[in-house]
Write a protein that holds these residues in place. Structure first.
Motif, mmCIF file in Angstrom:
data_model
loop_
_atom_site.group_PDB
_atom_site.id
_atom_site.type_symbol
_atom_site.label_atom_id
_atom_site.label_comp_id
_atom_site.label_asym_id
_atom_site.label_seq_id
_atom_site.Cartn_x
_atom_site.Cartn_y
_atom_site.Cartn_z
ATOM 1 N N ALA A 229 0.809 -1.227 0.000
ATOM 2 C CA ALA A 229 0.000 0.000 0.000
ATOM 3 C C ALA A 229 0.838 1.271 0.000
ATOM 4 O O ALA A 229 0.646 2.146 -0.855
ATOM 5 C CB ALA A 229 -0.973 -0.023 1.177
ATOM 6 N N PRO A 230 1.776 1.450 0.920
ATOM 7 C CA PRO A 230 2.558 2.693 0.895
ATOM 8 C C PRO A 230 3.469 2.797 -0.326
ATOM 9 O O PRO A 230 3.741 3.903 -0.807
ATOM 10 C CB PRO A 230 3.373 2.622 2.192
ATOM 11 C CG PRO A 230 3.397 1.183 2.569
ATOM 12 C CD PRO A 230 2.106 0.621 2.090
ATOM 13 N N VAL A 231 3.937 1.677 -0.834
ATOM 14 C CA VAL A 231 4.797 1.689 -2.018
ATOM 15 C C VAL A 231 4.017 2.188 -3.218
ATOM 16 O O VAL A 231 4.470 3.079 -3.961
ATOM 17 C CB VAL A 231 5.375 0.284 -2.291
ATOM 18 C CG1 VAL A 231 6.119 0.248 -3.625
ATOM 19 C CG2 VAL A 231 6.303 -0.143 -1.161
ATOM 20 N N LEU A 232 2.815 1.638 -3.433
ATOM 21 C CA LEU A 232 2.003 2.046 -4.576
ATOM 22 C C LEU A 232 1.551 3.504 -4.442
ATOM 23 O O LEU A 232 1.489 4.239 -5.436
ATOM 24 C CB LEU A 232 0.795 1.129 -4.719
ATOM 25 C CG LEU A 232 1.104 -0.331 -5.100
ATOM 26 C CD1 LEU A 232 -0.185 -1.140 -5.157
ATOM 27 C CD2 LEU A 232 1.844 -0.413 -6.423
ATOM 28 N N ALA A 233 1.248 3.927 -3.224
ATOM 29 C CA ALA A 233 0.814 5.310 -3.013
ATOM 30 C C ALA A 233 1.925 6.295 -3.356
ATOM 31 O O ALA A 233 1.676 7.373 -3.899
ATOM 32 C CB ALA A 233 0.363 5.500 -1.567
ATOM 33 N N ARG A 234 3.153 5.909 -3.055
ATOM 34 C CA ARG A 234 4.282 6.800 -3.311
ATOM 35 C C ARG A 234 4.668 6.833 -4.787
ATOM 36 O O ARG A 234 5.027 7.864 -5.338
ATOM 37 C CB ARG A 234 5.479 6.354 -2.475
ATOM 38 C CG ARG A 234 6.717 7.224 -2.646
ATOM 39 C CD ARG A 234 7.825 6.819 -1.703
ATOM 40 N NE ARG A 234 8.316 5.483 -1.976
ATOM 41 C CZ ARG A 234 8.057 4.410 -1.235
ATOM 42 N NH1 ARG A 234 7.276 4.521 -0.162
ATOM 43 N NH2 ARG A 234 8.542 3.219 -1.541
ATOM 44 N N LEU A 235 4.572 5.686 -5.459
ATOM 45 C CA LEU A 235 5.052 5.594 -6.833
ATOM 46 C C LEU A 235 4.063 6.145 -7.842
ATOM 47 O O LEU A 235 4.446 6.754 -8.833
ATOM 48 C CB LEU A 235 5.371 4.129 -7.166
ATOM 49 C CG LEU A 235 6.525 3.495 -6.399
ATOM 50 C CD1 LEU A 235 6.657 2.035 -6.796
ATOM 51 C CD2 LEU A 235 7.826 4.240 -6.674
ATOM 52 N N GLY A 236 2.781 5.912 -7.618
ATOM 53 C CA GLY A 236 1.799 6.309 -8.604
ATOM 54 C C GLY A 236 1.935 5.476 -9.866
ATOM 55 O O GLY A 236 2.697 4.516 -9.937
ATOM 56 N N GLY A 237 1.181 5.837 -10.908
ATOM 57 C CA GLY A 237 1.265 5.108 -12.164
ATOM 58 C C GLY A 237 0.554 3.771 -12.089
ATOM 59 O O GLY A 237 -0.103 3.427 -11.110
ATOM 60 N N ARG A 238 0.668 3.028 -13.178
ATOM 61 C CA ARG A 238 0.018 1.716 -13.266
ATOM 62 C C ARG A 238 0.956 0.644 -12.740
ATOM 63 O O ARG A 238 2.080 0.491 -13.230
ATOM 64 C CB ARG A 238 -0.373 1.421 -14.704
ATOM 65 C CG ARG A 238 -1.440 2.355 -15.277
ATOM 66 C CD ARG A 238 -1.750 1.998 -16.706
ATOM 67 N NE ARG A 238 -0.553 2.133 -17.544
ATOM 68 C CZ ARG A 238 -0.319 1.394 -18.631
ATOM 69 N NH1 ARG A 238 -1.178 0.451 -18.977
ATOM 70 N NH2 ARG A 238 0.771 1.585 -19.350
ATOM 71 N N ALA A 239 0.486 -0.100 -11.753
ATOM 72 C CA ALA A 239 1.341 -1.121 -11.143
ATOM 73 C C ALA A 239 0.477 -2.124 -10.399
ATOM 74 O O ALA A 239 -0.686 -1.855 -10.082
ATOM 75 C CB ALA A 239 2.345 -0.473 -10.187
ATOM 76 N N LEU A 240 1.041 -3.273 -10.140
ATOM 77 C CA LEU A 240 0.399 -4.243 -9.253
ATOM 78 C C LEU A 240 1.466 -4.992 -8.480
ATOM 79 O O LEU A 240 2.624 -5.077 -8.900
ATOM 80 C CB LEU A 240 -0.509 -5.208 -10.002
ATOM 81 C CG LEU A 240 0.073 -6.234 -10.959
ATOM 82 C CD1 LEU A 240 -0.921 -7.367 -11.144
ATOM 83 C CD2 LEU A 240 0.337 -5.604 -12.326
#
Length: 425
Positions: A229-240
């Motif tokens: 969760a914090p990783v995706l929030a920081r990076l933005g963009g399309r990811a999983l």
């Protein structure tokens, strides 16, 4: 009457009928009744493979150390409480034993009635024994491995004559994450103590064990989701973020995908994901971050690995990189391997590590298996041929103040030597 039903009311007569069926089949004469299809197919495999029905052939059992290593590495250890609760109480009263073997048919656990355990010793059904079907003939451990379904083997349905006084019921156990066989649970004992319903009982408990594995998988996805969760929030963009088997824990900027094909190699690299296209891969604690190429730089960035060996019984590795920071606790063996790689920054071959760990350079199979597991979570930061930390990875190792306290559990020759003359990275 079906022979399996006959065994429930007259085990002695059932044993005689089965003996006649086996003798007739092996000599080519007409049998008084047809063998069950699963048994007949197994016998056909034995005849093709040249298994001797009249001679007891036993492979060398695994060493205690190898049994222990396989136990620690096997997912079976997580479901032992379920198997024990479901099988042992009844098995002990009914003069049965419970046998748990890995996917290769090697016996890793064996519990139950003490007199029956002694009888099992006489059959070679001991810890570390190899009970593959093509080694010891038709049986309740090896045959379920081959046919991938529960099998009960009565008396002379066993292909090898020495097992004719024995009856067993085994069910395969599969990993719900990937469908792979992880082992077999079997209940065995003398013919007169067994019942046709034993197979349904064992099968039901095996399904409970698999349900426990499914629960554990969902729990692991929840833990990975908390990391992601914090990783995706920081990076933005399309990811999983997916686990090692490709099951999705979290997504960002795209629709939900239940599962993707996991990276084929522990090393990072581009993969193709439906809906995202070409993605770069970064390791996370317990899984992988897949980032769509072109959204933002998917480069790993500056990487730092800190190996913490300061405590006597709890070791960890902390990783900082483009996907943030995460920490993983280490098993005793992985702590040894990573410590040796921090000492030998230019790298160690599998043979050299085998010598370091066991004093035997020939034990490369064990080393490669363990390093494969290490690279599942440190693949972006480790190279192989030889095994070493990547050149662009900063590595720090934290050791106890007294070097004699480094990995006190370890009996590895190289670690013992480093305790007296530590070579700090």
């Amino acid at each position: 009457m079906d022979v399996t039903q006959l065994a429930a009311v007259d085990s002695a007569r059932a044993a005689r009928v089965l003996s006649e069926v086996r003798s007739a089949r092996l000599s080519g004469r007409p049998a008084p009744v047809a063998p069950r299809r699963v048994i007949e197919q197994s016998w056909e495999r034995m005849l093709r493979n040249g298994v001797d029905p009249d001679h007891d052939v036993r492979a060398d059992p695994l060493s205690r150390e190898e049994v222990r290593r396989r136990r620690e590495a096997s997912a079976l250890r997580h479901v032992l409480p379920v198997l024990r609760e479901g099988l042992l109480a009844v098995a002990d009263v009914a003069h049965h034993i419970m046998v748990v073997a890995d996917e290769e048919g090697r016996v890793l656990w064996r519990e139950g009635s003490a007199p029956v355990l002694r009888k099992a010793d006489g059959l070679g059904l001991e810890l570390g024994a190899d009970w593959r079907e093509d080694v010891v003939g038709t049986n309740g451990v090896g045959t379920p491995v081959v046919v991938r379904r529960p099998v009960q083997v009565f008396a002379s349905e066993h292909f090898v004559r020495s097992q004719a006084g024995w009856t067993c019921a085994g069910a395969p156990l599969t990993d719900p994450r990937n469908g792979r066989l992880i082992g077999v649970v079997d209940v065995s004992g003398p013919l007169e103590t067994m019942h046709p319903a034993t197979l349904a009982w064992v099968h039901s408990v095996a399904r409970l064990a698999e349900a426990r594995l499914r629960e554990m998988h969902l729990e692991s996805l929840e833990r990975l989701r908390a990391v992601a969760a914090p990783v995706l929030a920081r990076l933005g963009g399309r990811a999983l973020v997916v686990d090692a088997d490709g099951w999705t824990a979290a997504v960002s900027g795209t629709g939900y995908l239940r599962r993707v094909t996991p990276p084929k190699s522990p090393a990072p690299g581009p993969v193709w994901v439906p809906g995202l296209g070409r993605c770069a891969v970064e390791p996370l604690a317990g899984g992988w971050l897949l980032r769509a190429a072109g959204d933002e730089s998917a480069a790993r960035g500056a990487a730092r690995v800190v190996l913490d060996l300061r405590q006597a019984r709890r070791w960890s590795v902390e990783v900082s990189g483009g996907a943030g920071s995460w920490t993983r606790e280490l098993s005793p063996r992985h702590a040894e391997l990573l410590y040796l790689l921090t000492v030998h920054r230019t790298g160690r071959t599998a043979s050299a590590l085998a010598g370091d760990l066991f004093g035997d350079p020939a034990r490369t199979v064990t080393v490669r298996a363990e390093m494969s597991r290490v690279r599942r979570y440190l693949g972006a930061f480790l190279e192989h041929r030889p095994y070493r930390f990547a050149d662009d990875t900063e590595v720090e190792v934290l050791l106890p103040d007294d070097p004699r306290g480094v990995l006190p559990h370890s009996t590895a020759p190289a670690v013992r030597g480093l305790r007296t003359s530590p070579a700090l990275p």
